[in-house]
Design a protein around this motif. Structure first.
Motif, PDB file in Angstrom:
ATOM      1  N   LEU A  79       0.823  -1.196   0.000  1.00 43.43           N
ATOM      2  CA  LEU A  79       0.000   0.000   0.000  1.00 43.43           C
ATOM      3  C   LEU A  79       0.864   1.256   0.000  1.00 43.43           C
ATOM      4  O   LEU A  79       0.594   2.228  -0.707  1.00 43.43           O
ATOM      5  N   TRP A  80       1.905   1.219   0.791  1.00 40.42           N
ATOM      6  CA  TRP A  80       2.782   2.388   0.901  1.00 40.42           C
ATOM      7  C   TRP A  80       3.647   2.547  -0.349  1.00 40.42           C
ATOM      8  O   TRP A  80       4.073   3.654  -0.666  1.00 40.42           O
ATOM      9  N   ARG A  81       3.902   1.470  -1.049  1.00 39.74           N
ATOM     10  CA  ARG A  81       4.620   1.589  -2.320  1.00 39.74           C
ATOM     11  C   ARG A  81       3.730   2.261  -3.367  1.00 39.74           C
ATOM     12  O   ARG A  81       4.209   3.003  -4.217  1.00 39.74           O
ATOM     13  N   GLU A  82       2.425   2.009  -3.292  1.00 33.42           N
ATOM     14  CA  GLU A  82       1.496   2.657  -4.221  1.00 33.42           C
ATOM     15  C   GLU A  82       1.551   4.173  -4.083  1.00 33.42           C
ATOM     16  O   GLU A  82       1.487   4.909  -5.064  1.00 33.42           O
ATOM     17  N   TYR A  89       9.612   7.303   3.867  1.00 31.69           N
ATOM     18  CA  TYR A  89       9.177   7.660   5.219  1.00 31.69           C
ATOM     19  C   TYR A  89      10.319   7.735   6.214  1.00 31.69           C
ATOM     20  O   TYR A  89      10.327   8.556   7.103  1.00 31.69           O
ATOM     21  N   GLY A  90      11.286   6.842   6.104  1.00 31.94           N
ATOM     22  CA  GLY A  90      12.435   6.925   7.001  1.00 31.94           C
ATOM     23  C   GLY A  90      12.459   5.847   8.061  1.00 31.94           C
ATOM     24  O   GLY A  90      11.573   4.997   8.142  1.00 31.94           O
ATOM     25  N   PRO A  91      13.499   5.866   8.916  1.00 30.33           N
ATOM     26  CA  PRO A  91      13.698   4.792   9.899  1.00 30.33           C
ATOM     27  C   PRO A  91      12.673   4.792  11.026  1.00 30.33           C
ATOM     28  O   PRO A  91      12.652   3.855  11.828  1.00 30.33           O
ATOM     29  N   GLU A  92      11.806   5.825  11.138  1.00 33.15           N
ATOM     30  CA  GLU A  92      10.766   5.804  12.167  1.00 33.15           C
ATOM     31  C   GLU A  92       9.742   4.708  11.912  1.00 33.15           C
ATOM     32  O   GLU A  92       9.039   4.292  12.820  1.00 33.15           O
ATOM     33  N   GLU A 103       6.230  -8.329   3.162  1.00 28.10           N
ATOM     34  CA  GLU A 103       6.694  -7.135   3.869  1.00 28.10           C
ATOM     35  C   GLU A 103       5.496  -6.393   4.466  1.00 28.10           C
ATOM     36  O   GLU A 103       4.539  -6.069   3.769  1.00 28.10           O
ATOM     37  N   MET A 104       5.576  -6.149   5.760  1.00 22.90           N
ATOM     38  CA  MET A 104       4.520  -5.468   6.498  1.00 22.90           C
ATOM     39  C   MET A 104       5.139  -4.292   7.261  1.00 22.90           C
ATOM     40  O   MET A 104       6.358  -4.116   7.284  1.00 22.90           O
ATOM     41  N   LEU A 105       4.291  -3.510   7.884  1.00 23.36           N
ATOM     42  CA  LEU A 105       4.780  -2.431   8.733  1.00 23.36           C
ATOM     43  C   LEU A 105       3.761  -2.173   9.832  1.00 23.36           C
ATOM     44  O   LEU A 105       2.567  -2.442   9.675  1.00 23.36           O
ATOM     45  N   TYR A 106       4.259  -1.682  10.962  1.00 26.47           N
ATOM     46  CA  TYR A 106       3.386  -1.260  12.056  1.00 26.47           C
ATOM     47  C   TYR A 106       3.028   0.194  11.757  1.00 26.47           C
ATOM     48  O   TYR A 106       3.894   1.059  11.747  1.00 26.47           O
ATOM     49  N   GLY A 107       1.751   0.439  11.501  1.00 27.20           N
ATOM     50  CA  GLY A 107       1.325   1.719  10.961  1.00 27.20           C
ATOM     51  C   GLY A 107       1.672   2.933  11.811  1.00 27.20           C
ATOM     52  O   GLY A 107       1.265   3.000  12.971  1.00 27.20           O
ATOM     53  N   PRO A 108       2.393   3.904  11.228  1.00 32.29           N
ATOM     54  CA  PRO A 108       2.587   5.188  11.901  1.00 32.29           C
ATOM     55  C   PRO A 108       1.450   6.157  11.602  1.00 32.29           C
ATOM     56  O   PRO A 108       1.273   7.160  12.282  1.00 32.29           O
ATOM     57  N   GLY A 294      -4.822  10.443  -6.063  1.00 34.25           N
ATOM     58  CA  GLY A 294      -4.265  10.388  -7.409  1.00 34.25           C
ATOM     59  C   GLY A 294      -3.231   9.292  -7.556  1.00 34.25           C
ATOM     60  O   GLY A 294      -3.236   8.539  -8.540  1.00 34.25           O
ATOM     61  N   ALA A 295      -2.334   9.173  -6.578  1.00 37.84           N
ATOM     62  CA  ALA A 295      -1.270   8.165  -6.657  1.00 37.84           C
ATOM     63  C   ALA A 295      -1.807   6.745  -6.586  1.00 37.84           C
ATOM     64  O   ALA A 295      -1.241   5.828  -7.182  1.00 37.84           O
ATOM     65  N   MET A 296      -2.936   6.554  -5.867  1.00 38.03           N
ATOM     66  CA  MET A 296      -3.450   5.205  -5.638  1.00 38.03           C
ATOM     67  C   MET A 296      -4.677   4.877  -6.485  1.00 38.03           C
ATOM     68  O   MET A 296      -5.362   3.880  -6.252  1.00 38.03           O
TER      69      MET A 296
END
Length: 439
Positions: A79-82, A89-92, A103-108, A294-296
């Motif tokens: 989703l974030w690649r879309e 986003y960075g190391p946060e 690949e997953m992420l804990y949502g910020p 627009g991006a998605m």
């Protein structure tokens, strides 16, 4: 609740690693305990306050017309690649690979997920406008988590997202949230000042952060003295777009800026009315147009049959951060002073002589009557000295205290104390119940 049956690990000592007053008092008052760097367990008393704050946020979101849902804490990296933010986003961002190497992420934050949900389920302009929100835990891997819940890695956040046909509609949705935020913080006893802000990694070209004044705040703020006057917006009509615009215009007419956004010309205009303080950010709102839609590939059928790319905004409130901010703004050298609306209990009963049958009987009777009257009551029935009990009540900061001692009972009275002012009055137990039940 009787303290002999409760879990309230109050401490006398200030923890060595606590740097600001809210962190010190949250630990001393037994509200939270750290379990890892920047991650906290919410103990019973602190959890009650957190839920009170959360409920006020929810009620004002509902009143503004936003609709609640709940999105998960874990999100797909795809989703974030879309949107193009996964690498930017960075190391946060806490990145995770599951057992299937996905690949997953804990949502910020949730701009991508809410855009995908709306994209996959909305069809036409008839589905607009919409504002959706949830209250969910977030994770940002701060390099130096500090100041307790004020800058932790895991935090509870309300984030809302608006979808509109065009920029004009999106700005109307922005105004609704702007006013809803003013109401939200006012109900918690806070004076929040909206200030123009950078959009950061969220994006867009319109943003305000809401900052409350507190001597130990994280940033310098400069503002016109008019901001110190309270504003009552509790009866605002959220369906009156013109009235909302007038409120926003009125509230941004007076100068207010963080140190990074200072305007020397406007400060000169303010003259002697210019004030300086420290402040704490408790909310942030953004309008970012079609950055994510627009991006998605979010496209809906417009009224003329042509495709429409909705304009979006996002709106965040730091629910768990608010607890620390409230304490920073409302405390004294004895402990916390909770505003009534978010206090864990309305009143605390102190039995000064638990070995005196008359005192115990009177305290038990008063406790029963307060509960029957619907008054949230914490009863200190522990076998400790009166001084220790009073110190506990002061540090946890309940709005009212009822002190029961043998000398007062001989005269048929108890002592009712207002924590915020220290004012005390003596009155009959039933009068104390009636007064508290009427609050």
């Amino acid at each position: 609740m009787r303290l002999t049956r409760y879990f309230l690990p109050v401490t006398k000592e200030t923890p060595a690693d606590a740097q600001i007053i809210s962190h010190k008092l949250m630990l001393r008052a037994g509200l939270v305990r750290q379990t890892a760097a920047g991650i906290y367990a919410w103990l019973p008393l602190g959890y009650r306050v957190l839920r009170k704050i959360e409920q006020i946020v929810r009620e004002e979101q509902d009143r503004s017309g936003a609709i609640e849902l709940l999105m998960p804490t874990l999100q797909s990296a795809d989703l974030w690649r879309e949107s193009g933010r996964y690498d930017a986003y960075g190391p946060e961002m806490l990145r995770i690979t599951d057992r299937h190497d996905r690949e997953m992420l804990y949502g910020p934050t949730n701009e991508e997920m809410i855009t995908a949900i709306f994209r996959d389920n909305a069809r036409s302009y008839r589905d607009l406008p919409r504002s959706l929100y949830h209250i969910q835990w977030k994770f940002r891997d701060e390099v130096r988590p500090r100041f307790g819940v004020m800058r932790g890695r895991e935090f509870l956040m309300k984030d809302a997202y608006s979808f509109d046909m065009d920029e004009a509609g999106a700005r109307a949705s922005y105004n609704r949230m702007f006013v809803a935020y003013l109401n939200t913080f006012a109900r918690m006893g806070l004076r929040a000042i909206p200030m123009q802000a950078d959009t950061g990694p969220i994006g867009g070209d319109l943003s305000h952060e809401f900052i409350i004044l507190a001597p130990s705040g994280e940033s310098d703020v400069f503002y016109h003295a008019n901001w110190e006057r309270p504003a009552d917006l509790s009866s605002v009509d959220f369906d009156d777009a013109a009235a909302l615009q007038a409120i926003v215009s009125g509230h941004t007419a007076d100068y207010a800026a963080t140190d990074e956004k200072r305007d020397p010309a406007r400060e000169a205009e303010a003259g002697e009315a210019l004030r300086q303080s420290r402040g704490i950010e408790v909310g942030h709102i953004f309008y970012f147009g079609t950055k994510y839609s627009g991006a998605m590939g979010l496209k809906l059928q417009g009224p003329d049959g042509a495709e429409v790319v909705p304009h979006m905004g996002s709106y965040g409130v730091g629910v768990s951060r608010l607890m620390g901010a409230i304490i920073e703004a409302s405390h004294d050298d004895k402990g916390i002073i909770w505003p009534d609306a978010v206090a864990p209990y309305a009143v605390g009963i102190v039995n000064m002589r638990d070995n005196d049958p008359a005192c115990t009987a009177a305290a038990d009777a008063l406790y029963a009557k307060l509960n029957a009257a619907g008054v949230e009551t914490l009863y200190d029935d522990r076998s400790l000295s009166g001084g220790q009990k009073l110190a506990t009540m002061d540090v946890i900061g309940l709005p009212w205290q009822i002190v029961i001692g043998p000398k007062g009972l001989e005269r048929g009275v108890v002592e009712l104390k207002r924590r915020a002012t220290g004012e005390t009055i003596e009155l009959a137990p039933d009068e104390a119940v009636a007064r508290l039940a009427a609050k």
